[in-house]
Structures are given as structure tokens and as C-alpha cells.
Design a protein around this motif. Structure first.
Motif, mmCIF file in Angstrom:
data_model
loop_
_atom_site.group_PDB
_atom_site.id
_atom_site.type_symbol
_atom_site.label_atom_id
_atom_site.label_comp_id
_atom_site.label_asym_id
_atom_site.label_seq_id
_atom_site.Cartn_x
_atom_site.Cartn_y
_atom_site.Cartn_z
ATOM 1 N N GLY A 132 0.955 -1.177 -0.151
ATOM 2 C CA GLY A 132 -0.027 -0.093 -0.011
ATOM 3 C C GLY A 132 0.829 1.202 0.189
ATOM 4 N N LEU A 135 2.125 2.002 -3.423
ATOM 5 C CA LEU A 135 1.219 2.453 -4.251
ATOM 6 C C LEU A 135 0.910 3.792 -4.082
ATOM 7 C CD1 LEU A 135 -1.285 -0.327 -4.505
ATOM 8 C CD2 LEU A 135 -0.044 0.353 -6.420
ATOM 9 N N GLN A 139 2.123 6.200 -7.026
ATOM 10 C CA GLN A 139 0.996 6.255 -7.832
ATOM 11 C C GLN A 139 0.771 5.395 -8.994
ATOM 12 O OE1 GLN A 139 -0.622 10.227 -8.639
ATOM 13 N NE2 GLN A 139 1.576 11.083 -8.090
ATOM 14 N N GLY A 140 1.558 4.002 -8.666
ATOM 15 C CA GLY A 140 1.363 2.948 -9.500
ATOM 16 C C GLY A 140 2.421 2.969 -10.781
ATOM 17 N N PRO A 271 -6.032 7.961 -8.602
ATOM 18 C CA PRO A 271 -6.662 6.739 -8.193
ATOM 19 C C PRO A 271 -5.686 5.658 -7.610
ATOM 20 C CG PRO A 271 -6.479 7.209 -10.519
ATOM 21 C CD PRO A 271 -6.434 8.335 -9.721
ATOM 22 N N TRP A 272 -4.435 5.558 -7.845
ATOM 23 C CA TRP A 272 -3.423 4.562 -7.458
ATOM 24 C C TRP A 272 -3.143 5.058 -5.943
ATOM 25 C CZ3 TRP A 272 -2.110 0.310 -9.589
ATOM 26 C CH2 TRP A 272 -2.163 0.276 -11.071
ATOM 27 N N ALA A 275 -6.270 3.767 -4.238
ATOM 28 C CA ALA A 275 -6.050 2.267 -4.173
ATOM 29 C C ALA A 275 -5.033 1.773 -3.153
ATOM 30 C CB ALA A 275 -5.690 1.331 -5.550
ATOM 31 N N CYS A 277 -4.430 2.980 -0.497
ATOM 32 C CA CYS A 277 -4.955 3.165 0.765
ATOM 33 C C CYS A 277 -5.911 2.190 1.237
ATOM 34 C CB CYS A 277 -5.898 4.592 1.100
ATOM 35 S SG CYS A 277 -5.023 6.163 0.927
ATOM 36 N N ALA A 278 -6.484 1.497 0.294
ATOM 37 C CA ALA A 278 -7.240 0.469 0.221
ATOM 38 C C ALA A 278 -6.407 -0.872 0.712
ATOM 39 C CB ALA A 278 -8.168 0.075 -0.912
ATOM 40 N N VAL A 279 -5.409 -1.045 0.046
ATOM 41 C CA VAL A 279 -4.787 -2.056 0.568
ATOM 42 C C VAL A 279 -3.988 -1.908 1.752
ATOM 43 C CG1 VAL A 279 -2.479 -3.170 -0.413
ATOM 44 C CG2 VAL A 279 -3.897 -2.407 -2.125
#
Length: 290
Positions: A132, A135, A139-140, A271-272, A275, A277-279
């Protein structure tokens, strides 16, 4: 880990993100700002320490004193590196990288030095936290590491993370094995940092005052919040929570910090990073369940 310990660490993570947001706003004040908020911390938390002294709640030993001095030196290096990182790169890059490398190295230290036994769920959670962080900070895009700003953020974030791991392991030993009260460890560490920074400020008082112009109330906020966030973490450790879980759980603050950077400082959080943050949250959930 008990629910009470979990709640202490979660609360600490929100407070930690908040004071880092304040510190970012005073990034260009540098060492003068670190000195100023250490003064505030020493004054604000002195009554608590005095109370413990009066009640006889502090047991001084040579080993305990050595650990407090070592902790203060590492904390000072951490504070100065963090401020420098905020001068040359975004909060949403420096903060996640620093807070991510720190728990990874802290957990390894807990396994090697404190004899904590890793679990499959705990290791999986730790790996998700690190993923996370990557990412959020890149930003991926691997190219984020090659850009000048990205390189600076990665470099200073990693160095800061190394110091985070160092003081985390030292302080865990202090409260878990040596029985040092969390507020005493944090207060004496702040006092020693104040004494070490005092000659630097006195050597150029006019420059220090100029650097602090407009940042005094910010220093008050950081001086009150920074010790509070860490005292909560130390309290969870002193209650028996394993360092290998507490260190990564603290990093919920990275998610809060990245979102604060987006909403308040208007930093780019696409968005990355969301994402990431979600991971990171998934990793925290696994860690809390292990």
C-alpha cells in the motif's frame, strides 16, 4: 492484541497524521521549528512527569537512562530528516515512504531482538502495508522513483523510516523490558533534544526567529500532539501489545496523511494512491486479526 491496545494505536495514528500536516506547513522553518515544538512539549507535559516523581512512580536505573539518551538521539535525527524531507518533496510522498519502511524494519527488529514469533496472518498484513505504501508513494508508476522530486521524497522518506525503526525498537525495549513509564520516556527524550538543539538556535537567534515568523501557533499544536500520539503507542506496548503488530498498525496514519495532503494541501492524490490506501487498510485489518 487486546481491543484497548488496538484503539490506542488507531487513535495515535490519527493524531500523528494531524501533527505531520501541521509540520508540513512549517517545513521551511527547519531546525528552529523542531526546537520550538520541543520547548512546547517539555512545558506542556512537565506536570504529568512531576506528578509521577512525587508519587514515586519512576524507577531510575543506569540501563534505563542509557536507553532514554539513545532514544532522544535517534528521535532528534528523525525529526530533522523529516523536516528536510518536507522541504524538498510532497507530504504524500515523504510521509508514506517514511512510515512504511519504519514498520517493516521495526517488525524485523521485533523478530530478531525481542524474540516475537511471526504469524502467517501478521506477515501477510505487513506485506500488504508495504504494498500500500508503494502504491501511495509511486501512484502505480515505477517512473516515480526516477523523477527528481520522487527521488528526493523516496530518499528522505527511507532515511527517516530507518530512524523510525531505530527508535521504535529502542523504546519498545524501554517500556516493555525496563518498565519506563511512556510519558517519562517521551518527556525526557524531548528535554534532551531541546538541550541538543539549544546551541544551534543560540548561534543564530535572529535567523531562528525569522524562520519561525508565522509558525508559533503551529509549533504549539505539534508540541501538544506529537508526544500524545507516541505516548499512546508506548502505552499499548507497555500493556503487552507485540511490537511486530503495533509498528505496522500505526501506519493507518499514512492513509490519513495522504488524504489530508489531498484535501487540505491540494497535493495530487489520484486513483493509485486511493488504491494504495485500500490495500493498506486491508493489511491493517489482517494485522489486527493476527
Amino acid at each position: 492484541m487486546t481491543l484497548a491496545s488496538l484503539l490506542l494505536v488507531v487513535l495515535a495514528s490519527f493524531i500523528h497524521a494531524t501533527w505531520n500536516l501541521l509540520a508540513k506547513r512549517a517545513a521551511h522553518a527547519g531546525a528552529a521549528f523542531v526546537f520550538a515544538y520541543n520547548v512546547v512539549a517539555c512545558i506542556a507535559y512537565a506536570p504529568w512527569v512531576i506528578y509521577l516523581l512525587i508519587e514515586g512512580g519512576i524507577a531510575w536505573t543506569a540501563m534505563g537512562a542509557a536507553f532514554i539518551v539513545l532514544s532522544s538521539l535517534i528521535h532528534l535525527a528523525y525529526s530533522l530528516c523529516l523536516q528536510r524531507g518536507y522541504q524538498v518533496a510532497d507530504l504524500s510522498v515523504v510521509y508514506p515512504v517514511a512510515r512504511g519502511t519504519g514498520p517493516m524494519l521495526s517488525s524485523l527488529g521485533a523478530f530478531v531482538l525481542l524474540g516475537e514469533v511471526p504469524t502467517g496472518t501478521g506477515v501477510a498484513g505487513l506485506l500488504l502495508v508495504v504494498a500500500g505504501i508503494l502504491l501511495i508513494s509511486t501512484q502505480g508508476k515505477i517512473a516515480a522513483f526516477t523523477r527528481p522530486g520522487g527521488q528526493a521524497g523516496l530518499r528522505w522518506g527511507t532515511v527517516t523510516g530507518g530512524f523510525i525503526a531505530g527508535y521504535t525498537v529502542v523504546d519498545a525495549v524501554a517500556v516493555k523490558s525496563l518498565g519506563i513509564a511512556p510519558v517519562v520516556l517521551e518527556w525526557v527524550s524531548n528535554l534532551l533534544r531541546f538541550l541538543m538543539l539549544l546551541p544551534v538556535v543560540l548561534a543564530r537567534p535572529r535567523q531562528a526567529m525569522a524562520a519561525m515568523r508565522g509558525h508559533w501557533w503551529t509549533a504549539v499544536g505539534v508540541g501538544l500532539l506529537a508526544p500524545a500520539s507516541y505516548i499512546l503507542v508506548l502505552a499499548a506496548l507497555s500493556e503487552g501489545a507485540p511490537l511486530s503488530l503495533v509498528a505496522p498498525l500505526r501506519e493507518m496514519s499514512m492513509m490519513v496523511g495522504a488524504l489530508m495532503g489531498m484535501v487540505i494541501l491540494r497535493e495530487s492524490v489520484g486513483p493509485w494512491r486511493l488504491a494504495g490506501c485500500a490495500v493498506l487498510i486491508a493489511g491493517v485489518i489482517l494485522l489486527s486479526a493476527s
